[in-house]
Design a protein around this motif. Sequence first.
Motif, PDB file in Angstrom:
ATOM      1  N   HIS A 191       7.559  -7.944 -12.408  1.00  0.00           N
ATOM      2  CA  HIS A 191       8.962  -7.811 -12.008  1.00  0.00           C
ATOM      3  C   HIS A 191       9.763  -9.028 -12.453  1.00  0.00           C
ATOM      4  N   ASP A 192      11.080  -8.865 -12.488  1.00  0.00           N
ATOM      5  CA  ASP A 192      11.970  -9.907 -13.004  1.00  0.00           C
ATOM      6  C   ASP A 192      12.265 -10.997 -11.990  1.00  0.00           C
ATOM      7  N   SER A 193      12.407 -10.637 -10.725  1.00  0.00           N
ATOM      8  CA  SER A 193      12.748 -11.617  -9.689  1.00  0.00           C
ATOM      9  C   SER A 193      11.477 -12.202  -9.080  1.00  0.00           C
ATOM     10  N   PRO A 194      11.498 -13.483  -8.674  1.00  0.00           N
ATOM     11  CA  PRO A 194      10.299 -14.104  -8.085  1.00  0.00           C
ATOM     12  C   PRO A 194      10.010 -13.558  -6.691  1.00  0.00           C
ATOM     13  N   HIS A 195       8.727 -13.500  -6.346  1.00  0.00           N
ATOM     14  CA  HIS A 195       8.360 -13.025  -5.011  1.00  0.00           C
ATOM     15  C   HIS A 195       8.198 -14.157  -4.010  1.00  0.00           C
ATOM     16  N   HIS A 196       8.177 -15.402  -4.480  1.00  0.00           N
ATOM     17  CA  HIS A 196       8.043 -16.574  -3.614  1.00  0.00           C
ATOM     18  C   HIS A 196       6.813 -16.494  -2.707  1.00  0.00           C
ATOM     19  N   HIS A 197       5.812 -15.754  -3.153  1.00  0.00           N
ATOM     20  CA  HIS A 197       4.546 -15.590  -2.418  1.00  0.00           C
ATOM     21  C   HIS A 197       4.760 -15.006  -1.017  1.00  0.00           C
ATOM     22  N   VAL A 198       5.723 -14.093  -0.942  1.00  0.00           N
ATOM     23  CA  VAL A 198       6.020 -13.369   0.297  1.00  0.00           C
ATOM     24  C   VAL A 198       5.504 -11.938   0.150  1.00  0.00           C
ATOM     25  N   LEU A 211       4.206  -4.617  -1.022  1.00  0.00           N
ATOM     26  CA  LEU A 211       4.197  -5.415  -2.237  1.00  0.00           C
ATOM     27  C   LEU A 211       3.517  -6.739  -1.901  1.00  0.00           C
ATOM     28  N   LEU A 212       2.377  -6.978  -2.529  1.00  0.00           N
ATOM     29  CA  LEU A 212       1.569  -8.159  -2.251  1.00  0.00           C
ATOM     30  C   LEU A 212       1.686  -9.123  -3.422  1.00  0.00           C
ATOM     31  N   PRO A 213       2.096 -10.367  -3.183  1.00  0.00           N
ATOM     32  CA  PRO A 213       2.371 -11.287  -4.289  1.00  0.00           C
ATOM     33  C   PRO A 213       1.102 -11.803  -4.967  1.00  0.00           C
ATOM     34  N   VAL A 214       1.060 -11.702  -6.289  1.00  0.00           N
ATOM     35  CA  VAL A 214      -0.036 -12.287  -7.064  1.00  0.00           C
ATOM     36  C   VAL A 214       0.562 -13.222  -8.101  1.00  0.00           C
ATOM     37  N   ASN A 215      -0.245 -14.090  -8.633  1.00  0.00           N
ATOM     38  CA  ASN A 215       0.231 -15.060  -9.608  1.00  0.00           C
ATOM     39  C   ASN A 215       0.657 -14.361 -10.895  1.00  0.00           C
ATOM     40  N   GLY A 216       1.570 -15.020 -11.633  1.00  0.00           N
ATOM     41  CA  GLY A 216       1.974 -14.495 -12.928  1.00  0.00           C
ATOM     42  C   GLY A 216       3.176 -13.581 -12.882  1.00  0.00           C
ATOM     43  N   GLY A 217       4.046 -13.727 -11.883  1.00  0.00           N
ATOM     44  CA  GLY A 217       5.256 -12.913 -11.835  1.00  0.00           C
ATOM     45  C   GLY A 217       4.996 -11.453 -11.609  1.00  0.00           C
ATOM     46  N   ALA A 218       4.039 -11.152 -10.749  1.00  0.00           N
ATOM     47  CA  ALA A 218       3.676  -9.757 -10.488  1.00  0.00           C
ATOM     48  C   ALA A 218       3.341  -9.572  -9.018  1.00  0.00           C
ATOM     49  N   ASN A 251      14.948  -1.100  -5.572  1.00  0.00           N
ATOM     50  CA  ASN A 251      15.243  -2.126  -6.573  1.00  0.00           C
ATOM     51  C   ASN A 251      14.946  -3.545  -6.101  1.00  0.00           C
ATOM     52  N   ARG A 252      14.022  -3.680  -5.187  1.00  0.00           N
ATOM     53  CA  ARG A 252      13.555  -5.019  -4.815  1.00  0.00           C
ATOM     54  C   ARG A 252      12.880  -5.661  -6.014  1.00  0.00           C
ATOM     55  N   ILE A 256      11.122  -3.619 -12.445  1.00  0.00           N
ATOM     56  CA  ILE A 256       9.699  -3.607 -12.115  1.00  0.00           C
ATOM     57  C   ILE A 256       8.993  -2.598 -13.005  1.00  0.00           C
ATOM     58  N   ARG A 257       7.792  -2.953 -13.481  1.00  0.00           N
ATOM     59  CA  ARG A 257       7.105  -2.104 -14.442  1.00  0.00           C
ATOM     60  C   ARG A 257       5.593  -2.208 -14.261  1.00  0.00           C
ATOM     61  N   LEU A 258       4.926  -1.127 -14.531  1.00  0.00           N
ATOM     62  CA  LEU A 258       3.480  -1.035 -14.382  1.00  0.00           C
ATOM     63  C   LEU A 258       2.779  -1.864 -15.458  1.00  0.00           C
ATOM     64  N   VAL A 259       1.793  -2.696 -15.040  1.00  0.00           N
ATOM     65  CA  VAL A 259       1.049  -3.517 -16.000  1.00  0.00           C
ATOM     66  C   VAL A 259      -0.456  -3.401 -15.790  1.00  0.00           C
ATOM     67  N   SER A 260      -0.897  -2.352 -15.111  1.00  0.00           N
ATOM     68  CA  SER A 260      -2.339  -2.181 -14.868  1.00  0.00           C
ATOM     69  C   SER A 260      -2.667  -0.697 -14.808  1.00  0.00           C
ATOM     70  N   THR A 261      -3.924  -0.418 -14.648  1.00  0.00           N
ATOM     71  CA  THR A 261      -4.357   0.941 -14.352  1.00  0.00           C
ATOM     72  C   THR A 261      -3.967   1.289 -12.916  1.00  0.00           C
ATOM     73  N   ARG A 262      -3.895   2.586 -12.624  1.00  0.00           N
ATOM     74  CA  ARG A 262      -3.570   3.063 -11.275  1.00  0.00           C
ATOM     75  C   ARG A 262      -4.841   3.595 -10.616  1.00  0.00           C
ATOM     76  N   HIS A 263      -4.993   3.303  -9.318  1.00  0.00           N
ATOM     77  CA  HIS A 263      -6.198   3.706  -8.601  1.00  0.00           C
ATOM     78  C   HIS A 263      -5.806   4.334  -7.271  1.00  0.00           C
ATOM     79  N   VAL A 264      -6.561   5.342  -6.861  1.00  0.00           N
ATOM     80  CA  VAL A 264      -6.256   6.091  -5.641  1.00  0.00           C
ATOM     81  C   VAL A 264      -7.458   6.067  -4.705  1.00  0.00           C
ATOM     82  N   TYR A 265      -7.192   5.856  -3.417  1.00  0.00           N
ATOM     83  CA  TYR A 265      -8.237   5.832  -2.398  1.00  0.00           C
ATOM     84  C   TYR A 265      -7.792   6.659  -1.192  1.00  0.00           C
TER      85      TYR A 265
END
Length: 392
Positions: A191-198, A211-218, A251-252, A256-265
Amino acid sequence: MHSDVTIIGGGPAGLATALSLEALGLSVTVLERAPLAQLAEPAFDGREIALTHHSVSVLQRCGAWARIPPVGISPLREARVETGRHNHPLTFDTHGKGVEALGYLVSNHLIRRALYEEALSRPGITISAGTGTRRVRDGQGAVSVLYDGGEIETRLAIAADGRFSDIRRLQGIGAIVHDFHRAMLVCRMAHDSPHHHVATQWFDDGQTVALLPVNGGASSLVLTLPPDRIEALRVMDRDCFNADIRARIGNRLGGIRLVSTRHVYPLRAVYAHRFVTHRFALIGDAAVGMHPITAHGFNLGLKGQEALAEEIGVGLARDGDPGSASVLKRFETRHRLATAPLFAATNGIATLYTRDEMPFRQMRRAGLRLADSLSPFKSAVTNMLMDKRKSA
């Protein structure tokens, strides 16, 4: 073939248990159905694990934490819970706690790989991959684990083969299964905006989103919906998927764009009727499979194996028997006290926050506003989320 302890299941719970028991001087054999390549290099599966401080200390003590690349460890500095759109959020943070984070987010596949690499380095642990377990048979002073191509005589067998454990069933242990009739889609979104690890989790009409913050702007997206709607999103064209998610999250975080595989549980919670039988114990999700809403599943698994190892240590000092009835009884009592209240509370929260009828919507909106105004309550929940108790 003989082994002091045989663990059925080479996932994170099974491997952590193997490391804890090998440290006591026991020989441990791990039987895992998946092939060796999947153990050595587990694929990304979408799941981000929220580790408490206590869980980090467990992983440090067993040697696995140092094997996780620092870039894969994302601090969680604040958690926000919302319901509906434009509502007062319930927030939890570390202010006044003397630490930088509530906990740490680490991808499940990185934890699995780190535990496997550490277990592989231990001389007392034997890992047999690509091996299906048939059953556990009682014997005199031991049990026999029958697997594809052989048999192991062992003083204690441990099932760590997941919440739908075949070995648990074959041992005659039933389980409470709570089906929420929902499925969870997980993936990583840049995503374009920072999540500030929130971390943000909100309960909207007809859906639950986190939405769980991970390193690397994602961030890791966790979306809960009825199974048919989740399946449609799983196979949706990438551009359509991105547009759908942008609309769902209002639009939080900007574009925002998909950068991984999708998984369902599937969302099903499981609680075994018993955790032990004769020279046999359940660990991890085979014992207690939690709804992910409170992010305690993996942490409880680590605490369960820690409790088992501590009781086995006591048993070894007393009579040298890691699988005695007294050892297993003490473990079961401890683990039930630690898990039963949280399992019930988590299911209650999940029900309250996923039902869309008007009384439920009104209760959760009023509840969040009231809870956010109660400092002692927020402090108690924050301390529970962090779980800063150190391992022995």
